[in-house]
Motif scaffolding. Structure first.
Motif, PDB file in Angstrom:
ATOM      1  N   THR A 171      -2.231   5.896   5.550  1.00 50.94           N
ATOM      2  CA  THR A 171      -2.629   7.007   6.416  1.00 50.94           C
ATOM      3  C   THR A 171      -4.141   7.179   6.444  1.00 50.94           C
ATOM      4  O   THR A 171      -4.731   7.363   7.519  1.00 50.94           O
ATOM      5  CB  THR A 171      -1.967   8.311   5.938  1.00 50.94           C
ATOM      6  OG1 THR A 171      -0.552   8.122   5.907  1.00 50.94           O
ATOM      7  CG2 THR A 171      -2.309   9.471   6.843  1.00 50.94           C
ATOM      8  N   LEU A 172      -4.778   7.100   5.289  1.00 54.92           N
ATOM      9  CA  LEU A 172      -6.228   7.261   5.224  1.00 54.92           C
ATOM     10  C   LEU A 172      -6.937   6.141   5.968  1.00 54.92           C
ATOM     11  O   LEU A 172      -7.896   6.391   6.705  1.00 54.92           O
ATOM     12  CB  LEU A 172      -6.688   7.317   3.764  1.00 54.92           C
ATOM     13  CG  LEU A 172      -8.178   7.513   3.528  1.00 54.92           C
ATOM     14  CD1 LEU A 172      -8.656   8.806   4.176  1.00 54.92           C
ATOM     15  CD2 LEU A 172      -8.473   7.512   2.042  1.00 54.92           C
ATOM     16  N   SER A 173      -6.477   4.911   5.817  1.00 50.74           N
ATOM     17  CA  SER A 173      -7.137   3.807   6.500  1.00 50.74           C
ATOM     18  C   SER A 173      -6.956   3.903   8.013  1.00 50.74           C
ATOM     19  O   SER A 173      -7.890   3.622   8.770  1.00 50.74           O
ATOM     20  CB  SER A 173      -6.632   2.462   5.975  1.00 50.74           C
ATOM     21  OG  SER A 173      -5.251   2.333   6.173  1.00 50.74           O
ATOM     22  N   VAL A 174      -5.786   4.335   8.479  1.00 58.31           N
ATOM     23  CA  VAL A 174      -5.574   4.524   9.916  1.00 58.31           C
ATOM     24  C   VAL A 174      -6.498   5.622  10.442  1.00 58.31           C
ATOM     25  O   VAL A 174      -7.102   5.482  11.513  1.00 58.31           O
ATOM     26  CB  VAL A 174      -4.094   4.853  10.216  1.00 58.31           C
ATOM     27  CG1 VAL A 174      -3.914   5.376  11.630  1.00 58.31           C
ATOM     28  CG2 VAL A 174      -3.233   3.627   9.996  1.00 58.31           C
ATOM     29  N   ALA A 175      -6.640   6.707   9.693  1.00 59.31           N
ATOM     30  CA  ALA A 175      -7.520   7.805  10.122  1.00 59.31           C
ATOM     31  C   ALA A 175      -8.979   7.349  10.191  1.00 59.31           C
ATOM     32  O   ALA A 175      -9.687   7.679  11.146  1.00 59.31           O
ATOM     33  CB  ALA A 175      -7.380   8.988   9.162  1.00 59.31           C
ATOM     34  N   ILE A 176      -9.417   6.580   9.210  1.00 58.82           N
ATOM     35  CA  ILE A 176     -10.802   6.101   9.201  1.00 58.82           C
ATOM     36  C   ILE A 176     -11.064   5.197  10.399  1.00 58.82           C
ATOM     37  O   ILE A 176     -12.086   5.319  11.083  1.00 58.82           O
ATOM     38  CB  ILE A 176     -11.118   5.392   7.871  1.00 58.82           C
ATOM     39  CG1 ILE A 176     -11.191   6.412   6.742  1.00 58.82           C
ATOM     40  CG2 ILE A 176     -12.420   4.592   7.966  1.00 58.82           C
ATOM     41  CD1 ILE A 176     -11.273   5.813   5.359  1.00 58.82           C
ATOM     42  N   ILE A 177     -10.141   4.291  10.689  1.00 57.97           N
ATOM     43  CA  ILE A 177     -10.301   3.379  11.818  1.00 57.97           C
ATOM     44  C   ILE A 177     -10.276   4.152  13.139  1.00 57.97           C
ATOM     45  O   ILE A 177     -11.037   3.853  14.059  1.00 57.97           O
ATOM     46  CB  ILE A 177      -9.217   2.286  11.792  1.00 57.97           C
ATOM     47  CG1 ILE A 177      -9.408   1.413  10.568  1.00 57.97           C
ATOM     48  CG2 ILE A 177      -9.251   1.442  13.063  1.00 57.97           C
ATOM     49  CD1 ILE A 177     -10.765   0.759  10.432  1.00 57.97           C
ATOM     50  N   ALA A 178      -9.427   5.161  13.244  1.00 62.73           N
ATOM     51  CA  ALA A 178      -9.378   5.972  14.465  1.00 62.73           C
ATOM     52  C   ALA A 178     -10.685   6.723  14.679  1.00 62.73           C
ATOM     53  O   ALA A 178     -11.206   6.786  15.802  1.00 62.73           O
ATOM     54  CB  ALA A 178      -8.207   6.946  14.395  1.00 62.73           C
ATOM     55  N   ILE A 179     -11.250   7.268  13.608  1.00 64.59           N
ATOM     56  CA  ILE A 179     -12.523   7.981  13.720  1.00 64.59           C
ATOM     57  C   ILE A 179     -13.646   7.024  14.095  1.00 64.59           C
ATOM     58  O   ILE A 179     -14.461   7.314  14.967  1.00 64.59           O
ATOM     59  CB  ILE A 179     -12.835   8.734  12.412  1.00 64.59           C
ATOM     60  CG1 ILE A 179     -11.860   9.893  12.233  1.00 64.59           C
ATOM     61  CG2 ILE A 179     -14.282   9.236  12.392  1.00 64.59           C
ATOM     62  CD1 ILE A 179     -11.891  10.529  10.866  1.00 64.59           C
ATOM     63  N   LEU A 180     -13.690   5.867  13.436  1.00 63.59           N
ATOM     64  CA  LEU A 180     -14.723   4.887  13.759  1.00 63.59           C
ATOM     65  C   LEU A 180     -14.595   4.399  15.198  1.00 63.59           C
ATOM     66  O   LEU A 180     -15.612   4.220  15.888  1.00 63.59           O
ATOM     67  CB  LEU A 180     -14.659   3.697  12.794  1.00 63.59           C
ATOM     68  CG  LEU A 180     -15.090   3.975  11.367  1.00 63.59           C
ATOM     69  CD1 LEU A 180     -14.871   2.725  10.506  1.00 63.59           C
ATOM     70  CD2 LEU A 180     -16.542   4.409  11.305  1.00 63.59           C
ATOM     71  N   GLY A 181     -13.366   4.184  15.660  1.00 63.91           N
ATOM     72  CA  GLY A 181     -13.164   3.768  17.040  1.00 63.91           C
ATOM     73  C   GLY A 181     -13.616   4.818  18.034  1.00 63.91           C
ATOM     74  O   GLY A 181     -14.203   4.500  19.073  1.00 63.91           O
ATOM     75  N   ALA A 206       0.833  -1.201   0.000  1.00 62.05           N
ATOM     76  CA  ALA A 206       0.000   0.000   0.000  1.00 62.05           C
ATOM     77  C   ALA A 206       0.868   1.252   0.000  1.00 62.05           C
ATOM     78  O   ALA A 206       1.973   1.267   0.549  1.00 62.05           O
ATOM     79  CB  ALA A 206      -0.903   0.008   1.227  1.00 62.05           C
ATOM     80  N   ASP A 207       0.362   2.290  -0.621  1.00 60.72           N
ATOM     81  CA  ASP A 207       1.033   3.592  -0.607  1.00 60.72           C
ATOM     82  C   ASP A 207       0.899   4.208   0.773  1.00 60.72           C
ATOM     83  O   ASP A 207       0.045   3.827   1.572  1.00 60.72           O
ATOM     84  CB  ASP A 207       0.392   4.537  -1.627  1.00 60.72           C
ATOM     85  CG  ASP A 207       0.498   4.030  -3.049  1.00 60.72           C
ATOM     86  OD1 ASP A 207       1.444   3.271  -3.326  1.00 60.72           O
ATOM     87  OD2 ASP A 207      -0.360   4.395  -3.873  1.00 60.72           O
ATOM     88  N   ASP A 208       1.739   5.199   1.057  1.00 60.84           N
ATOM     89  CA  ASP A 208       1.650   5.906   2.336  1.00 60.84           C
ATOM     90  C   ASP A 208       0.298   6.588   2.492  1.00 60.84           C
ATOM     91  O   ASP A 208      -0.254   6.629   3.599  1.00 60.84           O
ATOM     92  CB  ASP A 208       2.767   6.940   2.463  1.00 60.84           C
ATOM     93  CG  ASP A 208       4.135   6.300   2.660  1.00 60.84           C
ATOM     94  OD1 ASP A 208       4.184   5.107   3.035  1.00 60.84           O
ATOM     95  OD2 ASP A 208       5.142   6.999   2.442  1.00 60.84           O
ATOM     96  N   ASP A 209      -0.241   7.125   1.396  1.00 59.36           N
ATOM     97  CA  ASP A 209      -1.546   7.793   1.463  1.00 59.36           C
ATOM     98  C   ASP A 209      -2.656   6.815   1.825  1.00 59.36           C
ATOM     99  O   ASP A 209      -3.537   7.135   2.620  1.00 59.36           O
ATOM    100  CB  ASP A 209      -1.881   8.464   0.131  1.00 59.36           C
ATOM    101  CG  ASP A 209      -0.972   9.651  -0.168  1.00 59.36           C
ATOM    102  OD1 ASP A 209      -0.376  10.194   0.789  1.00 59.36           O
ATOM    103  OD2 ASP A 209      -0.867  10.026  -1.340  1.00 59.36           O
ATOM    104  N   GLU A 210      -2.620   5.622   1.260  1.00 62.49           N
ATOM    105  CA  GLU A 210      -3.641   4.614   1.564  1.00 62.49           C
ATOM    106  C   GLU A 210      -3.541   4.161   3.019  1.00 62.49           C
ATOM    107  O   GLU A 210      -4.561   4.000   3.697  1.00 62.49           O
ATOM    108  CB  GLU A 210      -3.489   3.402   0.644  1.00 62.49           C
ATOM    109  CG  GLU A 210      -3.815   3.700  -0.803  1.00 62.49           C
ATOM    110  CD  GLU A 210      -3.452   2.582  -1.743  1.00 62.49           C
ATOM    111  OE1 GLU A 210      -4.187   2.410  -2.723  1.00 62.49           O
ATOM    112  OE2 GLU A 210      -2.443   1.882  -1.509  1.00 62.49           O
TER     113      GLU A 210
END
Length: 60
Positions: free
Chosen positions: A42-52, A36-40
């Motif tokens: 970073t975005l997935s970590v941010a989404i999981i953090a928001i959902l959590g 995965a790219d760094d952007d992918e």
């Protein structure tokens, strides 16, 4: 679900692993495997953090 949201297969995989396994640590481990790219990542970590964060809020 990833196709409906127009996500790349790598991003959909990262978000799926993050939800199913243990969050951001799983994303970090799998990101290398799916190249995965760094952007992918970073975005997935941010989404999981928001959902959590949203899941910890009490529901009236």
């Amino acid at each position: 679900m990833g196709k409906r949201l127009s996500l790349t297969s790598r991003l959909a995989s990262l978000i799926g692993v993050g939800i199913a396994v243990c969050g951001t640590l799983a994303i970090a481990a799998v990101a290398f495997l799916v190249q995965a790219d760094d952007d992918e990542t970073t975005l997935s970590v941010a989404i999981i953090a928001i959902l959590g964060t949203l899941e910890t809020q009490p529901i009236p």
